[in-house]
Structures are given as structure tokens and as C-alpha cells.
Design a protein around this motif. Sequence first.
Motif, PDB file in Angstrom:
ATOM      1  N   THR A 362       0.783  -1.389   0.050  1.00 51.87           N
ATOM      2  CA  THR A 362      -0.055   0.012   0.029  1.00 51.87           C
ATOM      3  C   THR A 362       0.692   1.151   0.083  1.00 51.87           C
ATOM      4  N   GLN A 366      -2.869   6.018   0.143  1.00 52.91           N
ATOM      5  CA  GLN A 366      -3.947   4.893  -0.021  1.00 52.91           C
ATOM      6  C   GLN A 366      -4.161   4.242   1.441  1.00 52.91           C
ATOM      7  N   ARG A 367      -5.379   3.787   1.439  1.00 49.36           N
ATOM      8  CA  ARG A 367      -5.873   3.258   2.564  1.00 49.36           C
ATOM      9  C   ARG A 367      -5.897   1.794   2.842  1.00 49.36           C
ATOM     10  N   LYS A 368      -5.552   1.282   3.895  1.00 48.76           N
ATOM     11  CA  LYS A 368      -5.542  -0.288   3.970  1.00 48.76           C
ATOM     12  C   LYS A 368      -6.631  -0.629   4.741  1.00 48.76           C
ATOM     13  N   VAL A 369      -7.298  -1.455   4.174  1.00 52.04           N
ATOM     14  CA  VAL A 369      -8.556  -1.844   4.440  1.00 52.04           C
ATOM     15  C   VAL A 369      -8.770  -3.643   4.831  1.00 52.04           C
ATOM     16  N   TYR A 398      -4.042  -0.204   9.931  1.00 51.05           N
ATOM     17  CA  TYR A 398      -4.999  -0.342   8.861  1.00 51.05           C
ATOM     18  C   TYR A 398      -6.237   0.725   9.287  1.00 51.05           C
ATOM     19  N   GLU A 399      -6.449   1.438   8.152  1.00 52.78           N
ATOM     20  CA  GLU A 399      -7.521   2.415   8.195  1.00 52.78           C
ATOM     21  C   GLU A 399      -8.944   1.811   8.671  1.00 52.78           C
ATOM     22  N   ARG A 400      -9.375   0.867   7.850  1.00 53.95           N
ATOM     23  CA  ARG A 400     -10.503   0.438   8.380  1.00 53.95           C
ATOM     24  C   ARG A 400     -10.251  -1.346   8.669  1.00 53.95           C
ATOM     25  N   GLU A 424     -12.780   3.233  13.233  1.00 53.34           N
ATOM     26  CA  GLU A 424     -11.944   2.329  12.288  1.00 53.34           C
ATOM     27  C   GLU A 424     -12.103   0.836  12.190  1.00 53.34           C
ATOM     28  N   ASP A 446      -8.114   2.612  -2.317  1.00 53.29           N
ATOM     29  CA  ASP A 446      -8.176   1.758  -1.476  1.00 53.29           C
ATOM     30  C   ASP A 446      -7.404   0.334  -1.642  1.00 53.29           C
TER      31      ASP A 446
END
Length: 470
Positions: A362, A366-369, A398-400, A424, A446
Amino acid sequence: MIRMTLAEVTHAVGGTLHVHTPDTPETTVSGVVDTDSREMGPGSVFVAKPGETTDGHLFVDAAVEAGAALAIVERRLDAPVSQIVVPDAVAALSDLARVVVARVRAGGELQVIGITGSNGKTTTKNLLARILQDEGPTVAPRASFNNEVGAPVTMLRVSDHTRYLVSELGASRPGRIAELAGLITPDIGAVLMVGLAHAGGFGGVEATQKAKTELVEAVRPGGVAVLNADDPRVAAMAAVADTRGVSVRWFGRATNADVRAEDVEVTASGTTCTVVVGEQRLPLRLRVLGEHHVMNALAAITVAQVLGVDPAASVARLETVEIAERWRMQPMGSDRVRIINDAYNASPDSMSAALRTLAQITEPGQRKVAVLGAMSELGEQAGEEHDRVGLQAVRLRYERIVVIGTAARRLYLAAISEGSWDGEAVFFETADEAFEYLRAELRDGDRVLVKSSNSAGLRFLGDRLGESFS
């Protein structure tokens, strides 16, 4: 399967033959042998296996319509097909596999490889099969055919011309690997790692180690054990190999490995490293995502080298492999929203490796989900191990963290306790609820990991997300 008469099959499985006109005991069969009536074709053999939810005997007529020439059954049926009645259809399947493999081995150049480990069996099997198929006719399992049904079904696909049989050997209980490996007496046995996968069924990691050692114990004297030099529990199996007159070849990242990896780098398009074999230094670019798959590649290269394949040729062939297997670190979606569907199976080791991989690929901005479900078959360690995964996801920033299913709720609670309490981390009872949330929540850039054990069913959620964001 090799061509056999009905009488020969009957003798192999220890059953009672009831021929159907115009068959005789000398009538031959040579088609597929399977417990799935949908796999039948002309001359095939249907094994009517009783199951937990249905009974194979109910599908004999369908198998005959599809071309089955023989049914192995536990009770005689009023069906227009020759039948062999046996006390136990699954045991008969194994008995037949043992006889068929022994015949092919006696009459040709068949080399038999067994692969086991808490993680990585299916990937390693696929990588090795890709290497060997350019050397000669190769039989390897479909998907994860590694249990008391799938393993012998695979073994029975050998023909008189098969040069390599690759068997993936799983363990649902102590003694299972010994039983499956005993059907083929491998020339080479590869043990990948000993971890907590299925530890609940064994009573702990020490018992798991003992179960995996069963493969080394089954290798024929004069054969080769291919062992992970980085895993102390696997390395300890060398002593067992020595007592059996089995030589050892090592793979790993340790300096003493016969085949080792250096300069490992994970990217969004795959994993690169340098494979070192003696004086050879071979650059390898795996398209398969994840640093942990480097070890699987090393194991495959090592086995192939034992079989006489030049490591340079192995590396070149591995670079053509795009994914390890469906639902195993499978890239989906698009560059806009990338879905990594790795929800065919999960253990604490593979969950940790997958979380690290997504974090590594990532990019800034960018977001890590993480979309996570339960890890099954961990027994008393289930709670603690789900806690560890929740903590790791938070610490990897991790953002989510989307947790699905009651069996995984403790993972969600651990993430909240670690600090993901401001939206989160979220929890849903069902995959459908999670899908609706993710469809609205995910945005450009994402990177999404979908990971759970097979029983949680999140692989299908991964498919839906992949299609939605393609």
C-alpha cells in the motif's frame, strides 16, 4: 486410472462383485475414479461415499447416465451398472489408489512427491506442478484435494505414462498423513512449516509437529526429505530422516539452506528475490503476491532440483505463474480499488502474513482495509489468536478493520481495545451487511484484504467486491 478388469478392481478393494449384463469379470474400466457424479464420463468408476448431508448412493443413477461403468457401493442397488459392494467406500478408494500407484511405479519411471505443512501446501503444489509439467506428464491435485477422499482421487488420475505424482497431504487428525502417505510411499517428502493451523484438532503445536513428521517417516529409504531450514520444528525432522536412511535437502532464508532467498522485496505486482543455489544467483520475480510465497517457491525449486531440474529452468517457469490458486492472494477489482481475496483458508500464520503483505504494497495516500472473518480449528487457542490478529491490524495502521461473523467478534473487540474505537473497526454479523457497508465506504486508492477460513465463506464476499469495483 490405468486400465483394470472388474475382477482386478474387486480384488484391490476387497469387495464382492455383482456384474451387470453384458459385463463380465474381465470387462475393463479405465476412466475417472471419483465420488462426484458430475465428474463421470465414459468408462469411469463412481464411488458412492456416504456423507454428512447426503449419500452418494442417491447419485449412482446420475453417474451411470454420465457414463460410469462401475459403482463401488456399500450396499447393492437396483441400478443398471456393475457394482462392487464394500464395507467402507472411502477405505476402498484408498485401497484402489495404493494398488494403482504401485502398478504404475513398478512399470515405469513414476516419481512420487508428498507435500505437507500448516500453510502453503496448495501454493507449493501448484508451483511444483508448473515446474514439472515441462519435464513430463504430471498429476497434481485440483484445488485443495488433500484429505482422505481428495488425495486418493488425485492418485487415481495417474496413467502408465505419468512421470510425476504430486500429492498434497492434509491432516484432520493425528495419523492421517501417515495413512495418506502410506498409500504412495513418497520418493520425496516436503514439509513446509509447522504452525497453529488445525491445532485445535491435534491438541497444540507440538502435536501438529508430530503429525507433519509422519510424512518424513513415510518417505522410502533412500528417498529425500525437503525441509524448511527456518522453522526449528521442521528442522528437527532431519533426525527422523536420518534414522530412516532418508537424505535431507534444505530450503529457506537461512545461510545453511541448499536453496535460499536473498534480497526479498514485496511490491503490488508481485515479489522479487534472488534465489541462491550453490554458485548460482538467480533473480526471481513472482507474480504471486506475498513475501511468504517466496518460501513456497523455494520448496518447489528444491524438490525439482532433487528430481534433476536445473534451478534456472524452475525459476523461469515460476515467473509464468500469475496466481497461486483461486481465493489465495488473488488480485481483483481494479487499480482504483484493489481487492486481495485470500479467504480460502486462514491460520494465525497466514493471517499475519497476509496483513503484512497488504501493508507492504500500500502506497502513501492509499488506505489499508482489512475484511476479516474467523480462523477455524484453533481449539482453546482461538480466542488468544484472534486477539493477536486484531492487535496486529491496528499496529499495522489499517484505516478500516471490518470484522464479520460471531466467531470472529473477539478480533473486533481486540482491535477496539488497541485503539480502533473511533469508527476504524466495525463489526457485522453477515457478509451481506458488510458488503453494503464496503460498497459505500470504499474509495479510490483503497487496498482491501479479504481473509478468513473457508468455513466463514468470505471468499464469496471477496468475489462480490472484486466484481463491484472492477
